[in-house]
Design an enzyme around this catalytic site. Sequence first.
Site, PDB file in Angstrom:
ATOM      1  CE  LYS A  39      19.661 -28.226   8.514  1.00 40.11           C
ATOM      2  NZ  LYS A  39      20.180 -26.934   8.039  1.00 40.11           N
ATOM      3  CE1 TYR A  72      -0.473 -49.001 -11.037  1.00 39.42           C
ATOM      4  CE2 TYR A  72       1.424 -48.548  -9.641  1.00 39.42           C
ATOM      5  CZ  TYR A  72       0.099 -48.914  -9.782  1.00 39.42           C
ATOM      6  OH  TYR A  72      -0.650 -49.179  -8.671  1.00 39.42           O
TER       7      TYR A  72
HETATM    8  C1  LIG Z   1      21.513 -26.940   8.198  1.00 35.63           C
HETATM    9  C2  LIG Z   1      22.399 -25.895   8.716  1.00 35.63           C
HETATM   10  C3  LIG Z   1      23.673 -26.206   9.218  1.00 35.63           C
HETATM   11  C4  LIG Z   1      24.253 -27.601   9.134  1.00 35.63           C
HETATM   12  O1  LIG Z   1      24.899 -27.726   7.909  1.00 35.63           O
HETATM   13  P1  LIG Z   1      25.641 -29.073   7.460  1.00 35.63           P
HETATM   14  O2  LIG Z   1      26.110 -28.730   6.105  1.00 35.63           O
HETATM   15  O3  LIG Z   1      24.627 -30.146   7.469  1.00 35.63           O
HETATM   16  O4  LIG Z   1      26.727 -29.311   8.438  1.00 35.63           O
HETATM   17  C5  LIG Z   1      24.426 -25.199   9.785  1.00 35.63           C
HETATM   18  N1  LIG Z   1      23.954 -23.940   9.841  1.00 35.63           N
HETATM   19  C6  LIG Z   1      22.751 -23.579   9.354  1.00 35.63           C
HETATM   20  C7  LIG Z   1      22.308 -22.173   9.464  1.00 35.63           C
HETATM   21  C8  LIG Z   1      21.933 -24.540   8.771  1.00 35.63           C
HETATM   22  O5  LIG Z   1      20.751 -24.191   8.268  1.00 35.63           O
END
Ligand SMILES: *Cc1c(COP(=O)(O)O)cnc(C)c1O
Length: 369
Positions: free
Chosen positions: A40, A264
């Site tokens: 993701k 700045y």
């Molecule tokens: C993002 C996510 C993961 C991955 O989690 P990590 O801590 O990055 O391994 C697993 N399950 C769900 C539902 C997520 O949203």
Amino acid sequence: MIVGTHRPSKLIIDRSAIRENIKREQVRLGNDVAIFAVLKANAYGMGTLEIAKVAKESGVTGFCVAILDEALALRASGFKEPILVMSVTSIEDVALASDLDISLTMPSVSWLEDVSKLELSKPLNVHVKLDTGMGRIGLIEEDDIKKTLTLFSKNQQLILEGLFMHFAKADSEDLAHFNLQKERFIRMKRFFPDNIKYIHTSNSAATIFRDAWGSNMVRFGFSLYGMNPTGRDLDMPYPVADALSIETALTHVKQLKKGESVSYGATYYTKSDEWIGTLPLGYGDGFSRGFQGFEVLIDGEKAPIIGRMCMDQCMIRLSKEYPVGTKVTIVGKNGDNINTLQDMADHLGTICAEILCRFTDRMPREYIN
Ligand SMILES: *Cc1c(COP(=O)(O)O)cnc(C)c1O
């Protein structure tokens, strides 16, 4: 989307680290548990399609993404592996998912009722989400589970492919909430048939620190990229390989007289005659203004970012004159010194994943190994 390739700032992604992290986790889990690589948010900023390729070569069974567009991009690039969309997909987009064999998460009974009314050309693979204490999406009540099972049994176009949950606190030494969620899952799971293809409870923290109990699949994100999902709270039981380094170079070097200001707001004044270097990165690249004071590495030594970060540039204090073009390491090894993503996260008071998600498209991603 304009990428800054004519500038020395870049994210360097080490594919061999990702391969190593996946292989080690697969050995640890054994071959009965499938790894789904979590890709993701542009694969935690590292590039969805590139990381998907590396993960596939390393033998993962499938991919998890957050939103349908991420799954569509993988299919458009020819990936045939199972893909699960973990967030809520709109009813009007469900047909698109079923056409392309993309599995969707069922967040509620009403969602599945609405999907049941659709005319789909292909059956839809559904993973039922149980909300055991994350308070985000999923079924809570026994009654909803019964309604869900009835909907599946009445509708041939719905395939119950998965059952899953997400832990809110697998990364803590205090196990009370973890155990509560685990007990609820075990209790709710009893209502479901035994032959569901994928049962999955664990993200990185849960699989690494708490074992992937009762699961035949894990959703592996954080540690695939070489990060400790607990930050500094718990020591990793095995070392993970860092996949990311961040490098840039001096674009300008000058000496300022004592009492001159930098950037700045003139928040920094030189305390003596000081050598000041300029770096070609700023908050327009995803480096928050909060990085003022963060120490980068040059010639094996620490050099603090002084004055406010600008959108495209920032300044560092040097111990002596360095030539323009000298390499500067934001994350990674430089001489005997090493900066980690966790150091950056600590500086901002956040977690590594947020640092990664901040990098904008202007930062080029370079893949090595
Ligand atoms: C993002 C996510 C993961 C991955 O989690 P990590 O801590 O990055 O391994 C697993 N399950 C769900 C539902 C997520 O949203």
